[in-house]
Design a protein around this motif. Structure first.
Motif, PDB file in Angstrom:
ATOM      1  N   THR A 203       0.799  -1.225   0.000  1.00 40.87           N
ATOM      2  CA  THR A 203       0.000   0.000   0.000  1.00 40.87           C
ATOM      3  C   THR A 203       0.831   1.273   0.000  1.00 40.87           C
ATOM      4  N   PHE A 204       2.033   1.242   0.545  1.00 41.36           N
ATOM      5  CA  PHE A 204       2.781   2.470   0.776  1.00 41.36           C
ATOM      6  C   PHE A 204       4.079   2.492  -0.026  1.00 41.36           C
ATOM      7  N   GLY A 205       4.460   3.696  -0.413  1.00 40.70           N
ATOM      8  CA  GLY A 205       5.681   3.876  -1.192  1.00 40.70           C
ATOM      9  C   GLY A 205       6.894   4.195  -0.352  1.00 40.70           C
ATOM     10  N   ARG A 206       6.684   4.392   0.946  1.00 46.19           N
ATOM     11  CA  ARG A 206       7.795   4.719   1.836  1.00 46.19           C
ATOM     12  C   ARG A 206       7.536   4.098   3.204  1.00 46.19           C
ATOM     13  N   VAL A 207       8.576   3.539   3.792  1.00 49.34           N
ATOM     14  CA  VAL A 207       8.454   2.883   5.087  1.00 49.34           C
ATOM     15  C   VAL A 207       9.487   3.477   6.035  1.00 49.34           C
ATOM     16  N   VAL A 208       9.021   3.875   7.228  1.00 53.73           N
ATOM     17  CA  VAL A 208       9.890   4.392   8.288  1.00 53.73           C
ATOM     18  C   VAL A 208       9.872   3.378   9.421  1.00 53.73           C
ATOM     19  N   VAL A 209      11.052   2.861   9.771  1.00 53.26           N
ATOM     20  CA  VAL A 209      11.174   1.872  10.843  1.00 53.26           C
ATOM     21  C   VAL A 209      11.684   2.583  12.090  1.00 53.26           C
ATOM     22  N   MET A 210      10.955   2.391  13.203  1.00 51.25           N
ATOM     23  CA  MET A 210      11.329   3.025  14.462  1.00 51.25           C
ATOM     24  C   MET A 210      11.682   1.974  15.506  1.00 51.25           C
ATOM     25  N   GLY A 211      12.582   2.350  16.398  1.00 52.36           N
ATOM     26  CA  GLY A 211      12.957   1.496  17.500  1.00 52.36           C
ATOM     27  C   GLY A 211      13.510   2.329  18.634  1.00 52.36           C
ATOM     28  N   ALA A 212      12.998   2.135  19.844  1.00 55.88           N
ATOM     29  CA  ALA A 212      13.453   2.869  21.034  1.00 55.88           C
ATOM     30  C   ALA A 212      13.381   4.380  20.837  1.00 55.88           C
ATOM     31  N   GLY A 213      12.333   4.837  20.138  1.00 59.21           N
ATOM     32  CA  GLY A 213      12.127   6.273  19.976  1.00 59.21           C
ATOM     33  C   GLY A 213      12.974   6.927  18.914  1.00 59.21           C
ATOM     34  N   ARG A 214      13.669   6.138  18.096  1.00 57.21           N
ATOM     35  CA  ARG A 214      14.519   6.688  17.041  1.00 57.21           C
ATOM     36  C   ARG A 214      14.110   6.128  15.683  1.00 57.21           C
ATOM     37  N   VAL A 215      14.468   6.849  14.620  1.00 60.28           N
ATOM     38  CA  VAL A 215      14.244   6.364  13.262  1.00 60.28           C
ATOM     39  C   VAL A 215      15.436   5.502  12.874  1.00 60.28           C
ATOM     40  N   LEU A 216      15.179   4.215  12.619  1.00 53.66           N
ATOM     41  CA  LEU A 216      16.238   3.273  12.277  1.00 53.66           C
ATOM     42  C   LEU A 216      16.421   3.123  10.776  1.00 53.66           C
ATOM     43  N   LEU A 217      15.328   3.106  10.030  1.00 53.07           N
ATOM     44  CA  LEU A 217      15.363   2.955   8.576  1.00 53.07           C
ATOM     45  C   LEU A 217      14.336   3.875   7.956  1.00 53.07           C
ATOM     46  N   ASP A 218      14.614   4.330   6.754  1.00 51.34           N
ATOM     47  CA  ASP A 218      13.680   5.191   6.027  1.00 51.34           C
ATOM     48  C   ASP A 218      13.933   5.016   4.544  1.00 51.34           C
ATOM     49  N   GLY A 219      12.952   4.464   3.839  1.00 46.70           N
ATOM     50  CA  GLY A 219      13.117   4.256   2.405  1.00 46.70           C
ATOM     51  C   GLY A 219      11.929   3.538   1.818  1.00 46.70           C
ATOM     52  N   ASP A 220      12.049   3.169   0.532  1.00 42.58           N
ATOM     53  CA  ASP A 220      10.957   2.444  -0.109  1.00 42.58           C
ATOM     54  C   ASP A 220      10.955   1.003   0.375  1.00 42.58           C
ATOM     55  N   PRO A 221       9.845   0.270   0.212  1.00 42.18           N
ATOM     56  CA  PRO A 221       9.752  -1.088   0.748  1.00 42.18           C
ATOM     57  C   PRO A 221      10.839  -2.027   0.236  1.00 42.18           C
ATOM     58  N   ALA A 222      11.242  -1.902  -1.037  1.00 44.41           N
ATOM     59  CA  ALA A 222      12.278  -2.786  -1.556  1.00 44.41           C
ATOM     60  C   ALA A 222      13.577  -2.607  -0.793  1.00 44.41           C
ATOM     61  N   LYS A 223      13.880  -1.397  -0.397  1.00 38.89           N
ATOM     62  CA  LYS A 223      15.102  -1.128   0.364  1.00 38.89           C
ATOM     63  C   LYS A 223      14.955  -1.562   1.818  1.00 38.89           C
ATOM     64  N   VAL A 224      13.831  -1.237   2.429  1.00 36.16           N
ATOM     65  CA  VAL A 224      13.638  -1.535   3.849  1.00 36.16           C
ATOM     66  C   VAL A 224      13.570  -3.032   4.111  1.00 36.16           C
ATOM     67  N   PHE A 225      12.952  -3.797   3.200  1.00 35.22           N
ATOM     68  CA  PHE A 225      12.799  -5.231   3.411  1.00 35.22           C
ATOM     69  C   PHE A 225      13.893  -6.054   2.733  1.00 35.22           C
ATOM     70  N   ALA A 226      14.922  -5.412   2.181  1.00 32.92           N
ATOM     71  CA  ALA A 226      16.022  -6.137   1.561  1.00 32.92           C
ATOM     72  C   ALA A 226      16.834  -6.872   2.624  1.00 32.92           C
ATOM     73  N   GLU A 227      17.533  -7.918   2.215  1.00 30.45           N
ATOM     74  CA  GLU A 227      18.235  -8.781   3.156  1.00 30.45           C
ATOM     75  C   GLU A 227      19.256  -8.055   4.035  1.00 30.45           C
ATOM     76  N   PRO A 228      19.999  -7.065   3.535  1.00 29.18           N
ATOM     77  CA  PRO A 228      20.968  -6.391   4.416  1.00 29.18           C
ATOM     78  C   PRO A 228      20.341  -5.689   5.619  1.00 29.18           C
ATOM     79  N   THR A 229      19.059  -5.371   5.559  1.00 30.32           N
ATOM     80  CA  THR A 229      18.410  -4.658   6.664  1.00 30.32           C
ATOM     81  C   THR A 229      17.745  -5.595   7.668  1.00 30.32           C
ATOM     82  N   TRP A 230      17.785  -6.905   7.435  1.00 30.00           N
ATOM     83  CA  TRP A 230      17.080  -7.821   8.318  1.00 30.00           C
ATOM     84  C   TRP A 230      17.553  -7.753   9.761  1.00 30.00           C
ATOM     85  N   PRO A 231      18.841  -7.601  10.040  1.00 27.30           N
ATOM     86  CA  PRO A 231      19.243  -7.456  11.451  1.00 27.30           C
ATOM     87  C   PRO A 231      18.630  -6.230  12.124  1.00 27.30           C
ATOM     88  N   ILE A 232      18.478  -5.135  11.386  1.00 24.55           N
ATOM     89  CA  ILE A 232      17.856  -3.940  11.965  1.00 24.55           C
ATOM     90  C   ILE A 232      16.381  -4.196  12.227  1.00 24.55           C
TER      91      ILE A 232
END
Length: 399
Positions: A203-232
């Motif tokens: 549904t969305f063209g941009r995803v912001v991932v938050m953790g402990a009150g901070r922005v951890l990731l910010d980008g399109d779904p292909a970037k956010v859900f790519a394998e290098p970001t899985w630990p985050i």
């Protein structure tokens, strides 16, 4: 339309709990942004700064480049409409029509305009037939849609949805997706908080991932859900989508143009597919290797218009008989009907004594006696109750 910007925003609740720390975020008009993260990561706290429900402890919030620290909530609510996660904290009117007309009236529209805006919003969420109902006569999922309609009727430039798919079935989720698409098509901004990764990726063209009150990731779904970001993602208790896992195993995830936009029409030929033709972020699950392979085969088969039919031949159980235990025909002259079922049941029972402990205590003398002469020979008899019942129904029961 309204652009939003948060600069170094931090927030501490009165009890000393820090919810946000140094958040920098810019959202342009017309964007569709999803904010994801574990419970307590600061998602709801962040969006409540957008319309003044909460004021930052540090930093500032800007609308169209203007600091809103001195603006009243009523003025900010005309720009940013928020749909709460719990609809019961938002609904208050005694009728559905009054609930959806309240927001437009507060914004200064006439009674007729407010009623029409409310009717249009109810139609969009599929509640037009319930316009005269009491909101609390509706189920939870429909109250969620009513809360969405009440904010949708206000026509704010920014629409914020807090967990819009909670309690919705597949049809309800599809309706929410359609509402978001229609709002975005008018150039308005849509921001949503969600734990449904498939809904987010589709549904969305941009995803912001938050953790402990901070922005951890910010980008399109292909970037956010790519394998290098899985630990985050794992650090904030999120999982990549199912198709992202498939793409990673096949080496396709990083080549997808964006999650959820790689599907081609069913008429497309298999030979024309390239790596960018596969989705990389539609479903969330924990598949094993075999499940991934089966999923890929099913996707390729369905997309090529090929249908595989599996025919299973079922043999009635009654027709199967062990080779060393053929059914024994009943003696002539015995009873039929319901007794036949009992007779067949006795024939299938395994050999050996079947007496209960109480039966052995009450009838210790009922043991096979080849010399008794009554009925069948001793090697064809069973002790106690089974022997008597076998004689009564005319069965030849093996020891």
């Amino acid at each position: 339309m309204t652009s939003l910007r948060l600069e170094g925003v931090g927030f501490v609740y009165p009890d000393g709990t820090r919810a946000l720390t140094d958040v920098d975020l810019a959202i342009e008009p017309g964007e569709r942004v999803a904010i994801v993260g574990q419970n307590g990561s600061g998602k709801s706290t962040l969006v409540r700064h957008l319309n003044g429900l909460l004021r930052p402890t540090e930093g500032r919030v800007l609308h169209d480049g203007e600091d809103v620290a001195g603006r009243r909530v009523s003025a900010l609510a005309a720009r940013v409409g928020i749909v709460f996660q719990n609809p019961d904290r938002q609904i208050f009117a005694g009728k559905v029509r009054d609930e959806v007309a309240f927001g437009p009236r507060i914004l200064g529209r006439s009674a007729g305009e407010a009623q029409q805006a409310g009717l249009d919003a109810l139609t969009a969420v599929g509640l037009a037939e319930s316009i005269d109902a009491n909101p609390y006569d509706l189920g939870y999922s429909r109250r969620k849609l009513l809360a969405l309609a009440s904010v949708l009727a206000m026509g704010t430039p920014v629409l914020v949805l807090d967990e819009p798919t909670t309690g919705q079935d597949a049809r309800g989720i599809a309706r929410v997706q359609q509402v978001i698409a229609d709002v975005a098509a008018t150039g308005r901004t849509v921001i949503a908080i969600s734990h449904d990764m498939r809904f987010v990726a589709e549904t969305f063209g941009r995803v912001v991932v938050m953790g402990a009150g901070r922005v951890l990731l910010d980008g399109d779904p292909a970037k956010v859900f790519a394998e290098p970001t899985w630990p985050i993602l794992a650090s904030t208790y999120l999982e990549p989508t199912y198709a992202a896992r498939v793409g990673a195993r096949l080496g396709l995830g990083l080549h997808a143009e964006r999650a959820g936009r790689g599907r081609r029409p069913r008429s497309a030929r298999c030979g024309d597919r390239s790596r960018a033709d596969y989705p990389s972020g539609l479903m969330s699950a924990r598949p094993n290797g075999r499940g991934l392979t089966v999923l890929l085969i099913l996707l390729l088969t369905a997309s090529c218009g090929t249908t595989t039919t599996t025919t299973t031949t079922t043999t009635p159980t009654a027709a199967i008989s062990p080779p060393d235990r053929p059914p024994n025909p009943a003696p002539a002259g015995r009873g039929t009907g319901s007794m036949d079922g009992l007779r067949r049941g006795l024939q299938r029972q395994p050999a050996g004594p079947a007496r209960s402990r109480g039966d052995r205590q009450r009838h210790p003398e009922h043991l096979p006696d080849p010399a008794s002469g009554d009925g069948q020979a001793g090697e064809d008899r069973l002790p106690c109750a089974r022997t008597r019942w076998a004689r009564r129904v005319g069965c030849r029961v093996r020891p």
